[in-house]
Design an enzyme around this catalytic site. Structure first.
Site, mmCIF file in Angstrom:
data_model
loop_
_atom_site.group_PDB
_atom_site.id
_atom_site.type_symbol
_atom_site.label_atom_id
_atom_site.label_comp_id
_atom_site.label_asym_id
_atom_site.label_seq_id
_atom_site.Cartn_x
_atom_site.Cartn_y
_atom_site.Cartn_z
ATOM 1 C CD GLU A 54 -3.055 -0.937 2.255
ATOM 2 O OE1 GLU A 54 -4.185 -1.386 2.042
ATOM 3 O OE2 GLU A 54 -2.697 -0.434 3.341
ATOM 4 C CB CYS A 57 3.168 7.569 2.920
ATOM 5 S SG CYS A 57 3.637 6.345 4.162
ATOM 6 C CB CYS A 86 6.530 -4.608 8.761
ATOM 7 S SG CYS A 86 7.803 -3.713 9.708
ATOM 8 C CB CYS A 117 5.764 -1.518 16.079
ATOM 9 S SG CYS A 117 7.474 -1.165 15.591
ATOM 10 C CB CYS A 129 2.522 -0.767 13.683
ATOM 11 S SG CYS A 129 2.609 -0.564 11.893
ATOM 12 C CB CYS A 174 0.931 7.220 11.428
ATOM 13 S SG CYS A 174 2.427 6.582 12.176
#
Length: 351
Positions: A92, A105, A112, A116, A119, A333
């Site tokens: 994305e 972005c 990933c 985290c 996230c 974010c």
């Protein structure tokens, strides 16, 4: 014979390909111009070349393109794009409009590995690194959708993935952005969760773009809980690396601080943050948590965020509360997920 993907070649690779066909070197410059500045989708669309030359090149080469599978537009104008890669992985990208400035972005990995806790992308786990041309093709693909007199000139590596664990491909993408697409290095920011060895390697191996560090805590105990990478690279070595990071005059490191209610939003956290960043040319982006279903975290109230910011400012830090955009389409974010079921995908690739 398998054809060569021109977009997968470096500048030197393009030059070698052209001269290997017995063509003059200026044809390489023309190819690069059409691929990276005019965003050509195919060799046949390079009208500067004769029909015969286009046919000759097409026999041995092609220009690849990532596929636009879906796009969503937020009430605030933010747009999120789902791209399909050649192996069916998806990523994305988010286009953020702020007055007369467009910021894109982009992702550096499919998924990933950082995990985290706040996230959504981290819940996907890592699928694979992106190649340099897949990274830069996000910019090219978006530029094709914009009016002819408009191009993306602000890039942030804050999408899916950890850029500094894919440093070679990210560095190559950065060289192409600054050298071939003519994007200023001052308008590109690479964000890291804190991969300490990669911080100085970024400076040594890539154009000197801006650095952002996702900090999010002021003690190792809290950061261990929020960001598992802290167990490998705790706060002290991370901030030491930031102090050693060479900065050009007037440049600063951005520290991203996602604020989580009752976890890292206390005034004592702000006081510690002032001390931790002392001596580092920096600014702090305060990001009130962007909720998503099942996250387990809460967003602090506005008064708490303002008090936190005020204390940082009194401690001589530049502190900005970053307004989250695209929350209604999970584009803010920490919300990217690139996991739409295939039945919900709409092929939006330009013809």
């Amino acid at each position: 014979m398998q054809r060569i993907d021109l977009k997968a070649l470096s500048i030197v690779g393009i030059e070698s390909f052209v001269t290997g066909l017995g063509l003059p070197l200026f044809r390489a410059r023309q190819l690069l111009h059409w691929i990276y500045e005019k965003c050509a989708r195919s060799i046949d669309s390079i009208t500067e070349f004769s029909k015969g030359l286009r046919e000759r090149l097409s026999e041995t080469a092609f220009i690849s393109n990532i596929d636009l599978l879906d796009k969503q537009r937020s009430e605030d104008g933010t747009e999120k794009f789902l791209f399909g890669l050649e192996d069916s992985e998806t990523i994305e990208s988010v286009l953020i409009s702020d007055k007369d400035r467009l910021t894109l972005c982009i992702s550096s990995q499919a998924g990933c590995a950082m995990d985290c806790r706040f996230c959504l992308t981290g819940k996907l786990k890592i699928r694979r690194d992106l190649k340099a041309h897949e990274i830069i093709d996000q910019v090219i693909s978006i530029n094709r959708l914009l009016p002819s007199d408009t191009k993306v000139i602000n890039i942030v590596f804050m999408g899916m993935g950890e850029p500094l664990t894919n440093l070679n491909e990210v560095s190559e993408a950065l060289w192409r952005m600054t050298g071939l697409m003519k994007i200023s290095k001052r308008r590109i920011t690479v964000s890291t969760s804190g991969v300490v060895p990669g911080i100085l390697k970024l400076y040594d191996n890539a154009p000197h773009v801006n650095l952002a560090v996702s900090l999010n805590a002021t003690t190792d105990a809290v950061r261990d809980r929020l960001m598992p990478i802290n167990r490998k690279y705790p706060l002290r070595p991370l901030l030491d690396a930031c102090r050693k990071f060479p900065l050009e005059p007037s440049r600063r490191i951005t520290f991203e601080y996602v604020m989580l209610k009752d976890i890292n939003d206390k005034l004592e956290d702000a006081e510690r943050l002032v001390k931790l960043l002392r001596g580092i040319p920096s600014k702090v982006n305060l990001i009130p948590f962007n909720p998503y279903e099942g996250s387990g975290f809460r967003r602090p109230d506005d008064a708490s965020v303002l008090r936190f910011q005020d204390l940082l400012i009194k401690g001589n830090l530049t502190a900005i509360i970053r307004k989250s955009k695209g929350q209604d389409i999970l584009a803010a974010c920490g919300q990217l997920k690139a996991g739409y079921p295939a039945k919900n995908r709409q092929n939006c690739s330009p013809s």
